[in-house]
Design an enzyme around this catalytic site. Structure first.
Site, PDB file in Angstrom:
ATOM      1  N   LEU A  22      56.074  22.018  26.005  1.00 57.58           N
ATOM      2  CA  LEU A  22      56.017  21.275  24.956  1.00 57.58           C
ATOM      3  C   LEU A  22      54.623  21.408  24.146  1.00 57.58           C
ATOM      4  CD1 LEU A  22      56.717  18.005  27.129  1.00 57.58           C
ATOM      5  CD2 LEU A  22      58.071  18.912  25.609  1.00 57.58           C
ATOM      6  N   GLY A  55      61.217  22.447  35.073  1.00 54.63           N
ATOM      7  CA  GLY A  55      61.257  23.792  35.462  1.00 54.63           C
ATOM      8  C   GLY A  55      63.016  24.144  35.698  1.00 54.63           C
ATOM      9  N   SER A  56      63.828  23.207  35.504  1.00 60.64           N
ATOM     10  CA  SER A  56      65.206  23.390  35.729  1.00 60.64           C
ATOM     11  C   SER A  56      65.889  24.784  35.050  1.00 60.64           C
ATOM     12  CB  SER A  56      66.130  22.663  35.600  1.00 60.64           C
ATOM     13  OG  SER A  56      66.319  21.992  34.021  1.00 60.64           O
ATOM     14  N   ASN A  57      65.316  24.842  33.691  1.00 59.92           N
ATOM     15  CA  ASN A  57      65.865  25.954  33.016  1.00 59.92           C
ATOM     16  C   ASN A  57      65.157  27.451  33.295  1.00 59.92           C
ATOM     17  OD1 ASN A  57      67.581  25.456  30.510  1.00 59.92           O
ATOM     18  ND2 ASN A  57      66.155  23.877  30.240  1.00 59.92           N
ATOM     19  N   ASP A 112      60.567  23.848  15.992  1.00 60.10           N
ATOM     20  CA  ASP A 112      61.873  24.008  16.022  1.00 60.10           C
ATOM     21  C   ASP A 112      62.722  24.609  14.851  1.00 60.10           C
ATOM     22  OD1 ASP A 112      61.810  22.699  18.701  1.00 60.10           O
ATOM     23  OD2 ASP A 112      61.954  20.782  17.854  1.00 60.10           O
ATOM     24  N   ILE A 141      52.591  26.489  20.336  1.00 56.19           N
ATOM     25  CA  ILE A 141      52.053  27.771  20.574  1.00 56.19           C
ATOM     26  C   ILE A 141      51.141  28.394  19.408  1.00 56.19           C
ATOM     27  CG2 ILE A 141      52.911  30.255  20.632  1.00 56.19           C
ATOM     28  CD1 ILE A 141      53.751  28.833  22.970  1.00 56.19           C
ATOM     29  N   ASN A 151      62.924  29.767  22.251  1.00 57.93           N
ATOM     30  CA  ASN A 151      62.690  28.423  22.791  1.00 57.93           C
ATOM     31  C   ASN A 151      64.267  27.711  22.962  1.00 57.93           C
ATOM     32  OD1 ASN A 151      61.425  25.821  23.362  1.00 57.93           O
ATOM     33  ND2 ASN A 151      61.952  25.047  21.362  1.00 57.93           N
ATOM     34  N   GLU A 163      72.278  23.876  28.616  1.00 58.10           N
ATOM     35  CA  GLU A 163      71.031  24.839  28.539  1.00 58.10           C
ATOM     36  C   GLU A 163      71.097  25.897  29.669  1.00 58.10           C
ATOM     37  OE1 GLU A 163      67.524  22.651  27.828  1.00 58.10           O
ATOM     38  OE2 GLU A 163      68.798  21.052  27.442  1.00 58.10           O
ATOM     39  N   HIS A 219      66.175  23.977  22.929  1.00 56.24           N
ATOM     40  CA  HIS A 219      65.735  22.705  22.536  1.00 56.24           C
ATOM     41  C   HIS A 219      67.353  21.750  22.651  1.00 56.24           C
ATOM     42  CE1 HIS A 219      64.037  19.759  20.242  1.00 56.24           C
ATOM     43  NE2 HIS A 219      65.523  19.580  19.490  1.00 56.24           N
TER      44      HIS A 219
HETATM   45  C1  GRF Z   1      65.008  20.631  28.455  1.00 58.50           C
HETATM   46  O1  GRF Z   1      66.243  19.603  27.765  1.00 58.50           O
HETATM   47  C2  GRF Z   1      64.623  21.554  27.445  1.00 58.50           C
HETATM   48  O2  GRF Z   1      65.406  21.723  26.227  1.00 58.50           O
HETATM   49  C3  GRF Z   1      63.439  20.711  26.893  1.00 58.50           C
HETATM   50  O3  GRF Z   1      63.001  20.292  28.091  1.00 58.50           O
HETATM   51  C4  GRF Z   1      64.053  19.765  29.139  1.00 58.50           C
HETATM   52  C5  GRF Z   1      63.615  20.017  30.634  1.00 58.50           C
HETATM   53  O4  GRF Z   1      63.609  21.298  30.893  1.00 58.50           O
HETATM   54  N1  GRF Z   1      62.763  21.478  26.013  1.00 58.50           N
HETATM   55  P1  GRF Z   1      63.320  21.780  32.429  1.00 58.50           P
HETATM   56  O5  GRF Z   1      64.133  21.023  33.387  1.00 58.50           O
HETATM   57  O6  GRF Z   1      61.755  21.571  32.574  1.00 58.50           O
HETATM   58  O7  GRF Z   1      63.645  23.145  32.103  1.00 58.50           O
END
Ligand code: GRF
Length: 194
Positions: free
Chosen positions: A91, A13-15, A151, A94, A108, A180, A110
């Site tokens: 992942l 969940g860092s994004n 993608d 959809i 999305n 990102e 990527h």
């Molecule tokens: C990221 O590189 C994103 O592009 C991919 O999953 C990775 C980790 O995402 N689809 P996050 O840290 O869970 O947001």
């Protein structure tokens, strides 16, 4: 009223956190009304709990069948009626009924410069392993519209990063992920407030 978005995540969940940080700092004028997680126990759920954002956990496996997953996901998203649906480390595919109903409203992120290193099998560290083994000098990340093929939807924004000879897949992944975290909230802001 601020536009609200729904975020879907399958991992740390860092994004998702980067989106919340951008909202807190005022660079993203939006709110997150709901997190949809594809499995229990992932970091994104903890982040949502800390931010008091409601969470639903769903997948074809958890719902009992692909058709039931499509039905429940579609209903939840219709109820939420978000301005934008953001896949942030999601992942699973959809379901097509969801894509058709929300055509043009699902994006999305990527971790490559699409169309390179996208599609089935190109996820997570595998993307960066392939970039390094092909001796590419440049990689990056892409925000794109979600269509029925993995993608392959139209590219909305991309950000490049250099690939160094001494890079491992992990060091490259870290450099791409930093970008990102900038690109995703900035792109959401542009889409919501053109
Ligand atoms: C990221 O590189 C994103 O592009 C991919 O999953 C990775 C980790 O995402 N689809 P996050 O840290 O869970 O947001």
């Amino acid at each position: 009223m601020k536009p609200h978005i729904v975020v879907l995540a399958s991992g740390s969940g860092s994004n998702f956190q980067a989106i919340l940080n951008a909202i807190d700092s005022g660079s993203l004028d939006a709110s997150v009304s709901h997190l949809i997680a594809s499995k229990p126990g992932i970091g994104a759920i903890q982040i949502a709990s800390g931010a008091r954002i409601p969470v639903s956990i769903m997948s074809a496996r958890l719902c009992g069948s692909p058709a039931e997953f499509e039905k429940q996901l579609l209903q939840l998203l219709k109820d939420q009626n978000p301005a934008l649906i953001v896949l942030a480390g999601w992942l699973l595919k959809i379901p097509s009924g969801v894509i058709q109903h929300f055509e043009g409203k699902i994006i999305n992120i990527h971790p490559s410069l699409l169309p390179d290193y996208g599609g089935q099998g190109f996820y997570g560290i595998r993307v960066h392993q392939a970039v390094i083994s092909d001796r590419r000098r440049i990689s990056g990340c892409t925000v794109h519209l979600v269509t029925e093929e993995f993608d392959e939807g139209p590219v909305i924004a991309r950000k490049q990063v250099p690939v160094y000879p001494e890079d491992s897949p992990e060091t490259l992944a870290t450099r791409v992920l930093e970008q990102e975290h900038q690109l995703l909230p900035a792109t959401i802001q542009k889409l919501l407030h053109p």
